[in-house]
Design a protein around this motif. Structure first.
Motif, PDB file in Angstrom:
ATOM      1  N   LYS A  62       7.045   6.146   1.964  1.00  0.00           N
ATOM      2  CA  LYS A  62       8.152   5.334   2.424  1.00  0.00           C
ATOM      3  C   LYS A  62       7.629   3.971   2.844  1.00  0.00           C
ATOM      4  CE  LYS A  62      12.069   5.418   5.600  1.00  0.00           C
ATOM      5  NZ  LYS A  62      12.726   6.157   6.699  1.00  0.00           N
ATOM      6  N   LEU A  63       8.306   2.912   2.391  1.00  0.00           N
ATOM      7  CA  LEU A  63       7.786   1.565   2.586  1.00  0.00           C
ATOM      8  C   LEU A  63       7.642   1.204   4.064  1.00  0.00           C
ATOM      9  CD1 LEU A  63       9.608  -0.508  -0.175  1.00  0.00           C
ATOM     10  CD2 LEU A  63       7.309   0.462  -0.219  1.00  0.00           C
ATOM     11  N   THR A  64       8.521   1.720   4.901  1.00  0.00           N
ATOM     12  CA  THR A  64       8.512   1.319   6.308  1.00  0.00           C
ATOM     13  C   THR A  64       7.561   2.149   7.163  1.00  0.00           C
ATOM     14  OG1 THR A  64      10.420   2.775   6.688  1.00  0.00           O
ATOM     15  CG2 THR A  64      10.876   0.451   6.188  1.00  0.00           C
ATOM     16  N   LEU A  65       6.848   3.094   6.572  1.00  0.00           N
ATOM     17  CA  LEU A  65       5.904   3.876   7.357  1.00  0.00           C
ATOM     18  C   LEU A  65       4.768   2.982   7.853  1.00  0.00           C
ATOM     19  CD1 LEU A  65       5.536   7.237   5.390  1.00  0.00           C
ATOM     20  CD2 LEU A  65       6.616   6.882   7.607  1.00  0.00           C
ATOM     21  N   PRO A  66       4.352   3.168   9.104  1.00  0.00           N
ATOM     22  CA  PRO A  66       3.239   2.351   9.616  1.00  0.00           C
ATOM     23  C   PRO A  66       1.925   2.754   8.970  1.00  0.00           C
ATOM     24  CG  PRO A  66       3.839   4.023  11.217  1.00  0.00           C
ATOM     25  CD  PRO A  66       4.873   4.105  10.115  1.00  0.00           C
ATOM     26  N   VAL A  67       0.977   1.855   9.016  1.00  0.00           N
ATOM     27  CA  VAL A  67      -0.342   2.080   8.427  1.00  0.00           C
ATOM     28  C   VAL A  67      -1.392   1.775   9.485  1.00  0.00           C
ATOM     29  CG1 VAL A  67      -1.984   1.346   6.656  1.00  0.00           C
ATOM     30  CG2 VAL A  67       0.447   1.510   6.108  1.00  0.00           C
ATOM     31  N   ARG A  68      -2.320   2.684   9.640  1.00  0.00           N
ATOM     32  CA  ARG A  68      -3.432   2.460  10.552  1.00  0.00           C
ATOM     33  C   ARG A  68      -4.713   2.407   9.748  1.00  0.00           C
ATOM     34  NH1 ARG A  68      -3.435   6.922  13.205  1.00  0.00           N
ATOM     35  NH2 ARG A  68      -5.181   7.860  12.114  1.00  0.00           N
ATOM     36  N   ILE A  69      -5.551   1.449  10.031  1.00  0.00           N
ATOM     37  CA  ILE A  69      -6.831   1.315   9.350  1.00  0.00           C
ATOM     38  C   ILE A  69      -7.909   1.862  10.264  1.00  0.00           C
ATOM     39  CG2 ILE A  69      -8.469  -0.263   8.277  1.00  0.00           C
ATOM     40  CD1 ILE A  69      -6.170  -2.167   7.778  1.00  0.00           C
ATOM     41  N   ASP A  70      -8.543   2.946   9.867  1.00  0.00           N
ATOM     42  CA  ASP A  70      -9.615   3.520  10.668  1.00  0.00           C
ATOM     43  C   ASP A  70     -10.818   2.596  10.683  1.00  0.00           C
ATOM     44  OD1 ASP A  70      -8.122   5.668  11.313  1.00  0.00           O
ATOM     45  OD2 ASP A  70      -9.114   7.098   9.972  1.00  0.00           O
ATOM     46  N   SER A  71     -11.709   2.846  11.586  1.00  0.00           N
ATOM     47  CA  SER A  71     -12.912   2.030  11.688  1.00  0.00           C
ATOM     48  C   SER A  71     -13.698   2.107  10.382  1.00  0.00           C
ATOM     49  CB  SER A  71     -13.792   2.517  12.839  1.00  0.00           C
ATOM     50  OG  SER A  71     -13.097   2.419  14.062  1.00  0.00           O
ATOM     51  N   PRO A  72     -14.133   0.983   9.854  1.00  0.00           N
ATOM     52  CA  PRO A  72     -14.872   1.008   8.577  1.00  0.00           C
ATOM     53  C   PRO A  72     -16.227   1.659   8.758  1.00  0.00           C
ATOM     54  CG  PRO A  72     -14.942  -1.181   9.557  1.00  0.00           C
ATOM     55  CD  PRO A  72     -14.000  -0.377  10.402  1.00  0.00           C
ATOM     56  N   PRO A  73     -16.768   2.242   7.693  1.00  0.00           N
ATOM     57  CA  PRO A  73     -18.106   2.850   7.784  1.00  0.00           C
ATOM     58  C   PRO A  73     -19.165   1.786   8.013  1.00  0.00           C
ATOM     59  CG  PRO A  73     -17.369   2.769   5.499  1.00  0.00           C
ATOM     60  CD  PRO A  73     -16.197   2.348   6.339  1.00  0.00           C
ATOM     61  N   SER A  74     -20.277   2.216   8.518  1.00  0.00           N
ATOM     62  CA  SER A  74     -21.372   1.285   8.768  1.00  0.00           C
ATOM     63  C   SER A  74     -21.884   0.707   7.445  1.00  0.00           C
ATOM     64  CB  SER A  74     -22.515   1.986   9.497  1.00  0.00           C
ATOM     65  OG  SER A  74     -22.984   3.095   8.726  1.00  0.00           O
ATOM     66  N   ILE A  75     -22.297  -0.545   7.496  1.00  0.00           N
ATOM     67  CA  ILE A  75     -22.783  -1.220   6.296  1.00  0.00           C
ATOM     68  C   ILE A  75     -24.158  -0.661   5.934  1.00  0.00           C
ATOM     69  CG2 ILE A  75     -23.422  -3.443   5.302  1.00  0.00           C
ATOM     70  CD1 ILE A  75     -21.480  -4.751   7.198  1.00  0.00           C
ATOM     71  N   PRO A  76     -24.340  -0.177   4.703  1.00  0.00           N
ATOM     72  CA  PRO A  76     -25.653   0.370   4.327  1.00  0.00           C
ATOM     73  C   PRO A  76     -26.712  -0.712   4.281  1.00  0.00           C
ATOM     74  CG  PRO A  76     -24.213   0.220   2.409  1.00  0.00           C
ATOM     75  CD  PRO A  76     -23.362  -0.097   3.599  1.00  0.00           C
ATOM     76  N   ALA A  77     -27.955  -0.278   4.381  1.00  0.00           N
ATOM     77  CA  ALA A  77     -29.067  -1.222   4.334  1.00  0.00           C
ATOM     78  C   ALA A  77     -29.153  -1.866   2.953  1.00  0.00           C
ATOM     79  CB  ALA A  77     -30.371  -0.515   4.673  1.00  0.00           C
ATOM     80  N   LEU A  78     -29.460  -3.129   2.933  1.00  0.00           N
ATOM     81  CA  LEU A  78     -29.548  -3.868   1.677  1.00  0.00           C
ATOM     82  C   LEU A  78     -30.884  -3.586   0.991  1.00  0.00           C
ATOM     83  CD1 LEU A  78     -28.114  -6.020  -0.053  1.00  0.00           C
ATOM     84  CD2 LEU A  78     -29.425  -7.739   1.175  1.00  0.00           C
TER      85      LEU A  78
ATOM     86  N   LEU B  43       0.828  -1.199   0.000  1.00  0.00           N
ATOM     87  CA  LEU B  43       0.000   0.000   0.000  1.00  0.00           C
ATOM     88  C   LEU B  43       0.867   1.256   0.000  1.00  0.00           C
ATOM     89  CD1 LEU B  43      -2.768   1.347   0.183  1.00  0.00           C
ATOM     90  CD2 LEU B  43      -2.630   1.113   2.672  1.00  0.00           C
ATOM     91  N   ASN B  44       1.918   1.268   0.796  1.00  0.00           N
ATOM     92  CA  ASN B  44       2.837   2.407   0.795  1.00  0.00           C
ATOM     93  C   ASN B  44       3.507   2.578  -0.566  1.00  0.00           C
ATOM     94  OD1 ASN B  44       2.393   3.209   3.455  1.00  0.00           O
ATOM     95  ND2 ASN B  44       3.939   1.806   4.269  1.00  0.00           N
ATOM     96  N   GLN B  45       3.805   1.446  -1.220  1.00  0.00           N
ATOM     97  CA  GLN B  45       4.416   1.529  -2.545  1.00  0.00           C
ATOM     98  C   GLN B  45       3.461   2.153  -3.550  1.00  0.00           C
ATOM     99  OE1 GLN B  45       5.217  -2.246  -4.379  1.00  0.00           O
ATOM    100  NE2 GLN B  45       6.905  -1.449  -5.587  1.00  0.00           N
ATOM    101  N   VAL B  46       2.184   1.754  -3.512  1.00  0.00           N
ATOM    102  CA  VAL B  46       1.197   2.311  -4.441  1.00  0.00           C
ATOM    103  C   VAL B  46       1.005   3.801  -4.190  1.00  0.00           C
ATOM    104  CG1 VAL B  46      -1.247   2.263  -5.070  1.00  0.00           C
ATOM    105  CG2 VAL B  46      -0.004   0.126  -4.782  1.00  0.00           C
ATOM    106  N   LEU B  47       1.010   4.203  -2.927  1.00  0.00           N
ATOM    107  CA  LEU B  47       0.798   5.611  -2.572  1.00  0.00           C
ATOM    108  C   LEU B  47       2.069   6.439  -2.618  1.00  0.00           C
ATOM    109  CD1 LEU B  47      -1.661   5.142   0.440  1.00  0.00           C
ATOM    110  CD2 LEU B  47      -2.214   5.694  -1.924  1.00  0.00           C
ATOM    111  N   ARG B  48       3.184   5.841  -3.061  1.00  0.00           N
ATOM    112  CA  ARG B  48       4.457   6.542  -3.168  1.00  0.00           C
ATOM    113  C   ARG B  48       4.919   7.063  -1.803  1.00  0.00           C
ATOM    114  NH1 ARG B  48       6.121   4.420  -7.787  1.00  0.00           N
ATOM    115  NH2 ARG B  48       4.722   4.865  -9.532  1.00  0.00           N
TER     116      ARG B  48
END
Length: 238
Positions: free
Chosen positions: A80-96, A73-78
């Protein structure tokens, strides 16, 4: 905004894996106590320990896959490869929606269909331009001037004229251009129909997969509640 979302630690991403390991460790302790009390066999204890070892191995594999995914992911976003990545809480699932027809209006904004609409407009304009060679062309010109032996001149004159040109024979070029433009337009229409069918099939497949995933989530939630209740009962008893 991307930096704000991505920078940070990712320790909470593996919380669930750590919780699974903790539960497996508790199971090993419970079976060990029951084995010592003569209520469980050595095979059951070994099996529970094997399950714990399997979970530990799966956590190590998940750590490796997570680390490699962060690097990619860091490579795609240009970044630094060793930078940490945090994944925020995903959005709520919309109603089907009740049926796939509720989403069909959204397909008109699909990038592939929008691009094909542009190609069709270009094809129509090219055909109109090719057909224009069959029609006459007009031009209008005129001039206005002043003539006199004195300065500034006082006598003025003007004239206006128009021209109408109608090609009698253009060597077949106009007809050939028109035929080529029609063929290209028909090809674009066929391609648009094919792309439209592919987008519709893919969208409906994703919708059905969405419904299937939602049903699976409901099953997993029910199973999780049952297992939590059973685990509480076992811990209470032992």
């Amino acid at each position: 905004e991307v930096e704000r979302v991505l920078n940070g630690d990712q320790s909470h991403v593996l919380d669930d894996a750590g919780e699974v390991v903790k539960r497996r460790q508790e199971n090993v302790q419970i079976i060990k106590l029951k084995f010592q009390a003569g209520r469980e066999s050595n095979a059951a204890l070994l099996e529970t320990q094997a399950l714990l070892d399997t979970v530990l191995w799966e956590r190590e594999r998940a750590n490796k896959e997570l680390l490699l995914a962060q690097r990619k992911l860091n490579q795609v976003l240009r970044r630094k490869l060793t930078l940490p990545v945090r994944i925020d809480s995903p959005p709520s699932i919309p109603a089907l929606p009740e049926s796939f027809s509720a989403l069909q209006d959204e397909l008109a904004h699909h990038p592939s269909l929008v691009a094909q609409e542009s190609q069709l407009r270009v094809g129509h304009e090219s055909l109109a331009q090719a057909r224009s060679g069959f029609f006459p062309s007009t031009s209008l010109d005129g001039n206005y001037n002043k003539l006199d032996s004195n300065w500034p001149p006082r006598n003025k004159s003007w004239d206006v004229g128009g021209h109408l040109r109608w090609p009698i024979f253009s060597g077949g070029k106009t007809r050939a251009d028109t035929i080529a433009a029609k063929a290209e337009l028909n090809r674009t229409r066929e391609e648009s129909n094919q792309i439209g069918d592919e987008v519709l099939i893919a969208a409906e497949d994703n919708f059905l997969s969405w419904r299937e995933a939602q049903s699976l989530v409901a099953v997993r939630q029910s199973t999780l509640k049952a297992l939590q209740a059973r685990a509480w009962l076992v811990r209470t008893q032992y």
